[in-house]
Design a protein around this motif. Structure first.
Motif, PDB file in Angstrom:
ATOM      1  N   GLN A 141       7.178  -4.232 -10.429  1.00 51.99           N
ATOM      2  CA  GLN A 141       6.933  -3.448  -9.005  1.00 51.99           C
ATOM      3  C   GLN A 141       8.158  -2.092 -10.018  1.00 51.99           C
ATOM      4  O   GLN A 141       7.437  -1.099  -9.413  1.00 51.99           O
ATOM      5  CB  GLN A 141       8.791  -4.025  -8.538  1.00 51.99           C
ATOM      6  CG  GLN A 141       9.772  -3.874  -9.637  1.00 51.99           C
ATOM      7  CD  GLN A 141      10.910  -4.998  -9.191  1.00 51.99           C
ATOM      8  OE1 GLN A 141      11.412  -4.164  -7.991  1.00 51.99           O
ATOM      9  NE2 GLN A 141      10.899  -6.367  -9.555  1.00 51.99           N
ATOM     10  N   GLN A 142       8.042  -1.693 -10.888  1.00 52.79           N
ATOM     11  CA  GLN A 142       7.952  -0.510 -11.733  1.00 52.79           C
ATOM     12  C   GLN A 142       6.906   0.498 -12.116  1.00 52.79           C
ATOM     13  O   GLN A 142       7.161   1.114 -11.647  1.00 52.79           O
ATOM     14  CB  GLN A 142       8.855  -0.212 -12.789  1.00 52.79           C
ATOM     15  CG  GLN A 142       8.280  -1.519 -14.204  1.00 52.79           C
ATOM     16  CD  GLN A 142       9.237  -0.623 -15.058  1.00 52.79           C
ATOM     17  OE1 GLN A 142       9.509  -1.901 -15.955  1.00 52.79           O
ATOM     18  NE2 GLN A 142       9.375   0.150 -15.974  1.00 52.79           N
ATOM     19  N   PHE A 143       5.270  -0.826 -11.892  1.00 50.16           N
ATOM     20  CA  PHE A 143       4.426  -0.016 -11.737  1.00 50.16           C
ATOM     21  C   PHE A 143       3.065   0.370 -10.767  1.00 50.16           C
ATOM     22  O   PHE A 143       2.225   0.691 -10.055  1.00 50.16           O
ATOM     23  CB  PHE A 143       3.377  -0.137 -12.949  1.00 50.16           C
ATOM     24  CG  PHE A 143       4.046  -0.932 -13.976  1.00 50.16           C
ATOM     25  CD1 PHE A 143       4.758   0.325 -14.982  1.00 50.16           C
ATOM     26  CD2 PHE A 143       4.880  -2.012 -14.475  1.00 50.16           C
ATOM     27  CE1 PHE A 143       5.725  -0.204 -16.058  1.00 50.16           C
ATOM     28  CE2 PHE A 143       5.666  -2.749 -15.818  1.00 50.16           C
ATOM     29  CZ  PHE A 143       5.367  -2.066 -16.397  1.00 50.16           C
ATOM     30  N   ILE A 144       3.999   0.189  -9.523  1.00 47.65           N
ATOM     31  CA  ILE A 144       4.020   0.173  -8.127  1.00 47.65           C
ATOM     32  C   ILE A 144       4.236   1.396  -7.980  1.00 47.65           C
ATOM     33  O   ILE A 144       5.306   1.990  -7.093  1.00 47.65           O
ATOM     34  CB  ILE A 144       4.298  -1.380  -7.306  1.00 47.65           C
ATOM     35  CG1 ILE A 144       3.322  -2.248  -7.769  1.00 47.65           C
ATOM     36  CG2 ILE A 144       3.694  -1.060  -5.582  1.00 47.65           C
ATOM     37  CD1 ILE A 144       4.156  -3.505  -6.864  1.00 47.65           C
ATOM     38  N   TRP A 177       1.044  -1.492   0.012  1.00 51.11           N
ATOM     39  CA  TRP A 177       0.456  -0.435  -0.306  1.00 51.11           C
ATOM     40  C   TRP A 177       0.732   1.582   0.304  1.00 51.11           C
ATOM     41  O   TRP A 177       0.561   2.667  -0.435  1.00 51.11           O
ATOM     42  CB  TRP A 177      -0.485   0.034   1.010  1.00 51.11           C
ATOM     43  CG  TRP A 177      -1.832   1.026   1.359  1.00 51.11           C
ATOM     44  CD1 TRP A 177      -1.635   1.864   1.905  1.00 51.11           C
ATOM     45  CD2 TRP A 177      -2.633   1.337   0.928  1.00 51.11           C
ATOM     46  NE1 TRP A 177      -2.972   3.008   2.468  1.00 51.11           N
ATOM     47  CE2 TRP A 177      -3.728   2.591   1.461  1.00 51.11           C
ATOM     48  CE3 TRP A 177      -3.294   1.052  -0.482  1.00 51.11           C
ATOM     49  CZ2 TRP A 177      -4.196   3.672   0.398  1.00 51.11           C
ATOM     50  CZ3 TRP A 177      -4.930   1.723  -1.024  1.00 51.11           C
ATOM     51  CH2 TRP A 177      -5.227   2.814  -0.622  1.00 51.11           C
ATOM     52  N   ASN A 178       1.824   0.739   1.273  1.00 47.34           N
ATOM     53  CA  ASN A 178       3.099   2.516   0.679  1.00 47.34           C
ATOM     54  C   ASN A 178       4.219   2.407  -0.397  1.00 47.34           C
ATOM     55  O   ASN A 178       4.692   3.276  -0.577  1.00 47.34           O
ATOM     56  CB  ASN A 178       3.224   2.811   2.699  1.00 47.34           C
ATOM     57  CG  ASN A 178       2.583   2.854   2.833  1.00 47.34           C
ATOM     58  OD1 ASN A 178       2.140   3.688   3.099  1.00 47.34           O
ATOM     59  ND2 ASN A 178       2.446   2.325   4.391  1.00 47.34           N
ATOM     60  N   GLY A 179       3.620   1.211  -1.538  1.00 48.74           N
ATOM     61  CA  GLY A 179       4.981   1.084  -2.442  1.00 48.74           C
ATOM     62  C   GLY A 179       6.432   0.854  -1.792  1.00 48.74           C
ATOM     63  O   GLY A 179       7.473   0.977  -2.941  1.00 48.74           O
ATOM     64  N   ASN A 180       6.482   0.076  -1.367  1.00 47.44           N
ATOM     65  CA  ASN A 180       7.741  -0.960  -0.145  1.00 47.44           C
ATOM     66  C   ASN A 180       8.339  -2.137  -0.685  1.00 47.44           C
ATOM     67  O   ASN A 180       7.639  -2.531  -0.700  1.00 47.44           O
ATOM     68  CB  ASN A 180       7.630  -0.389   0.914  1.00 47.44           C
ATOM     69  CG  ASN A 180       8.949  -0.521   2.178  1.00 47.44           C
ATOM     70  OD1 ASN A 180       9.720  -0.372   1.245  1.00 47.44           O
ATOM     71  ND2 ASN A 180       9.291   0.288   3.038  1.00 47.44           N
ATOM     72  N   ILE A 181       8.636  -1.728  -1.918  1.00 50.95           N
ATOM     73  CA  ILE A 181       8.631  -2.619  -3.307  1.00 50.95           C
ATOM     74  C   ILE A 181       9.386  -3.906  -2.059  1.00 50.95           C
ATOM     75  O   ILE A 181       9.431  -4.955  -2.342  1.00 50.95           O
ATOM     76  CB  ILE A 181       8.595  -2.405  -4.469  1.00 50.95           C
ATOM     77  CG1 ILE A 181       8.194  -1.863  -5.651  1.00 50.95           C
ATOM     78  CG2 ILE A 181       9.226  -4.109  -5.517  1.00 50.95           C
ATOM     79  CD1 ILE A 181       6.804  -2.323  -5.131  1.00 50.95           C
ATOM     80  N   THR A 182      10.582  -3.132  -2.098  1.00 49.06           N
ATOM     81  CA  THR A 182      12.123  -4.438  -1.395  1.00 49.06           C
ATOM     82  C   THR A 182      11.306  -5.059  -0.305  1.00 49.06           C
ATOM     83  O   THR A 182      11.559  -6.147  -0.010  1.00 49.06           O
ATOM     84  CB  THR A 182      13.144  -2.956  -0.659  1.00 49.06           C
ATOM     85  OG1 THR A 182      13.466  -2.181  -1.420  1.00 49.06           O
ATOM     86  CG2 THR A 182      14.012  -3.900  -0.751  1.00 49.06           C
ATOM     87  N   GLY A 202      -0.790   4.807  -0.553  1.00 50.53           N
ATOM     88  CA  GLY A 202      -1.233   5.458   0.293  1.00 50.53           C
ATOM     89  C   GLY A 202      -1.249   6.903  -0.174  1.00 50.53           C
ATOM     90  O   GLY A 202      -2.544   7.883   0.351  1.00 50.53           O
ATOM     91  N   ASP A 203      -0.179   7.365  -0.362  1.00 57.54           N
ATOM     92  CA  ASP A 203      -0.036   8.783  -0.502  1.00 57.54           C
ATOM     93  C   ASP A 203      -1.206   9.380  -2.466  1.00 57.54           C
ATOM     94  O   ASP A 203      -1.451  10.312  -1.951  1.00 57.54           O
ATOM     95  CB  ASP A 203       1.190   8.758  -1.641  1.00 57.54           C
ATOM     96  CG  ASP A 203       1.426  10.454  -1.180  1.00 57.54           C
ATOM     97  OD1 ASP A 203       1.535  11.212  -0.702  1.00 57.54           O
ATOM     98  OD2 ASP A 203       2.377  11.001  -2.379  1.00 57.54           O
ATOM     99  N   ARG A 204      -0.865   8.674  -2.935  1.00 58.00           N
ATOM    100  CA  ARG A 204      -2.430   8.662  -4.030  1.00 58.00           C
ATOM    101  C   ARG A 204      -3.196   8.911  -3.474  1.00 58.00           C
ATOM    102  O   ARG A 204      -4.130   9.746  -3.841  1.00 58.00           O
ATOM    103  CB  ARG A 204      -1.842   8.189  -5.459  1.00 58.00           C
ATOM    104  CG  ARG A 204      -0.904   7.659  -5.908  1.00 58.00           C
ATOM    105  CD  ARG A 204      -1.052   6.356  -7.165  1.00 58.00           C
ATOM    106  NE  ARG A 204      -2.133   7.413  -8.019  1.00 58.00           N
ATOM    107  CZ  ARG A 204      -1.945   7.372  -9.076  1.00 58.00           C
ATOM    108  NH1 ARG A 204      -0.452   8.147  -9.603  1.00 58.00           N
ATOM    109  NH2 ARG A 204      -3.040   7.948  -9.903  1.00 58.00           N
ATOM    110  N   TYR A 205      -3.903   8.022  -2.638  1.00 56.02           N
ATOM    111  CA  TYR A 205      -5.857   7.724  -2.158  1.00 56.02           C
ATOM    112  C   TYR A 205      -5.448   9.025  -1.133  1.00 56.02           C
ATOM    113  O   TYR A 205      -6.608   9.862  -1.255  1.00 56.02           O
ATOM    114  CB  TYR A 205      -5.782   6.947  -0.933  1.00 56.02           C
ATOM    115  CG  TYR A 205      -6.688   6.460  -0.631  1.00 56.02           C
ATOM    116  CD1 TYR A 205      -7.994   6.337  -0.992  1.00 56.02           C
ATOM    117  CD2 TYR A 205      -6.728   6.773   0.179  1.00 56.02           C
ATOM    118  CE1 TYR A 205      -8.869   6.721  -0.489  1.00 56.02           C
ATOM    119  CE2 TYR A 205      -7.805   6.533   1.548  1.00 56.02           C
ATOM    120  CZ  TYR A 205      -9.012   5.871  -0.227  1.00 56.02           C
ATOM    121  OH  TYR A 205     -10.131   5.909   1.149  1.00 56.02           O
TER     122      TYR A 205
END
Ligand SMILES: [Zn+2]
Length: 461
Positions: A377-380, A332-337, A384-387
């Motif tokens: 991953q490059q599209f995530i 949700w926070n885009g934290n892929i790693t 949360g920030d966008r929302y």
């Protein structure tokens, strides 16, 4: 009906209809449908015959030398109009002696009315056939128009294909990339306007090519775009058969007024076909994985985990549940790693020498999810920030388009099975109708055709 010439001289008088009323009752106020149909048919017949006479009169003399052309008899020509099918006398004339080349005779009317259906009728037939089933279209038109006979569904089918194929023929060529970096650089500064949002998703249509219901479905891709002002348009195609999917999407964006440096945000479920399509269409756009698709996969894993209750240790299930929650939070926070690390540790947690069937299934789902996240991953983004900034994070708005474009005409309560080719063609007309572009297309083909006069209405097909 009185027909006058340009000087106001009466040329013809016809009795078209008469009306008699005795009692003033609700059902006798003004014209009945049958009377109106009869009247329209009567007027149509007189007007058209008059037009034809005028036209043929003008053709009787050679256009080069002015000498009368010799006649070679007439043959009947059947012409279908909105207000009835007309039997016209098509005159055949010999070419004048001063014309050395070409055939000896010709039929001016047959040449002029080469399509034996009037454009206005063709328009209504195709428009309604795109909205409701062929049989209902035939019944509807026969009920309100003085057609003499209902249009056969095979004729409607043929007309839909003809019109759609004409559109297909006018679609520009496919390109590898549509909006290129070069084009982008030519424009000075990027447009600061809010982006156009484009979502792509798939719907399924019942195929006529397959032996049974389970395997007999094919996928239709539906795209919907929304301008910052809230105007929407949709596009649909069978990506497996379509040789120009990028061109189609490009035309959609173009008709929405998108120019080369306008920001565009693409959202999709992460399927390879759709992702490549939008990437190559506009590599400079913003490409996002739809949160809805992602969250669904997390929900499925959660359910599989709960399903292990009878066969696996409670501690394991609790641990998995905790990790899944954490995974969702990171995504949700885009934290892929962090997310990819958690997926790895989930796999380690689940993997064992002896596993229940349920556990094996969950492990498989987790592994597939890892692949899905890694590929996309490059599209995530930071959802949360966008929302919080009220930016789009899901393609749920496309779902309604899939429903509107595909399900309502092709799936629900329709026993019909579709050929891929037929479905693709009908979809082209249907999206034109839903986008309110069909009339404009007909006007390009028939410039004398009037603009749409019907009132704005909600089509509930
Ligand atoms: Zn001549």
């Amino acid at each position: 009906m009185i027909i006058e010439d340009d000087d106001g001289q009466v040329q013809d008088i016809h009795d078209v209809f008469s009306l008699q009323r005795n009692h003033f009752q609700p059902e006798q106020v003004g014209l009945t449908l049958a009377e109106a149909k009869g009247t329209l048919h009567g007027i149509q017949e007189r007007v058209v015959h008059h037009q034809v006479d005028d036209y043929l009169q003008a053709q009787r003399c050679c256009s080069t030398c002015g000498k009368p052309r010799r006649q070679k008899g007439t043959h009947p020509l059947v012409y279908r109009t909105l207000f009835g099918t007309l039997r016209l006398d098509s005159l055949r004339l010999y070419h004048c002696r001063c014309q050395q080349h070409g055939p000896r005779s010709f039929s001016p009317l047959a040449q002029l009315l080469a399509e034996r259906t009037a454009p206005e009728l063709l328009y209504l037939e195709t428009k309604w056939a795109a909205l409701i089933p062929y049989r209902a279209t035939s019944e509807l038109l026969a009920e309100v128009l003085p057609l003499e006979h209902a249009v056969r569904t095979s004729v409607l089918h043929h007309h839909v294909h003809k019109v759609a194929q004409r559109m297909e023929g006018e679609l520009g060529e496919e390109r590898y990339l549509f909006i290129t970096p070069d084009e982008h650089e030519e424009q000075s500064l990027p447009d600061p306007a809010p982006p156009l949002i484009v979502g792509l998703d798939g719907g399924y249509v019942h195929s006529c090519d397959q032996p049974n219901r389970q395997e007999g479905w094919f996928e239709v891709i539906v795209g919907k775009s929304i301008t910052p002002e809230g105007d929407t348009k949709c596009v649909a195609f069978l990506h497996k058969r379509d040789s120009k999917p990028k061109r189609r999407l490009f035309e959609l964006l173009k008709s929405q007024g998108v120019h080369a440096n306008q920001p565009v945000t693409f959202l999709s479920g992460g399927g390879e076909t759709v992702r490549n399509l939008q990437l190559y269409l506009n590599p400079l756009g913003e490409h996002l994985l739809d949160w809805f698709h992602l969250a669904m996969k997390l929900t499925v894993m959660g359910q599989r985990n709960k399903g292990m209750q009878k066969v696996e240790a409670r501690d394991l299930i609790t641990d998995v549940a905790t990790q899944l929650d954490s995974l969702k939070h990171h995504l949700w926070n885009g934290n892929i790693t962090q997310a990819l690390r958690l997926i790895d540790s989930l796999q380690l947690l689940l993997k064992d020498d002896t596993m229940s069937l349920e556990r094996k299934k969950l492990l498989k789902t987790v592994r597939e999810f890892g692949g899905y996240i890694a590929t996309n991953q490059q599209f995530i983004p930071d959802y949360g920030d966008r929302y919080r900034n009220e930016e789009t994070i899901t393609t749920s708005f496309v779902e309604s388009a899939v429903n509107q474009v595909v399900s309502k005409r092709f799936v629900k309560a329709q026993q019909m099975r579709w050929s891929q080719h037929g479905a693709h063609l009908l979809l082209q007309i249907r999206t034109h109708v839903l986008n309110k572009d069909l009339r404009a297309r007909f006007q390009q083909w028939y410039p004398g055709m009037a603009a749409e006069s019907e009132p704005e209405m909600q089509v509930a097909a």
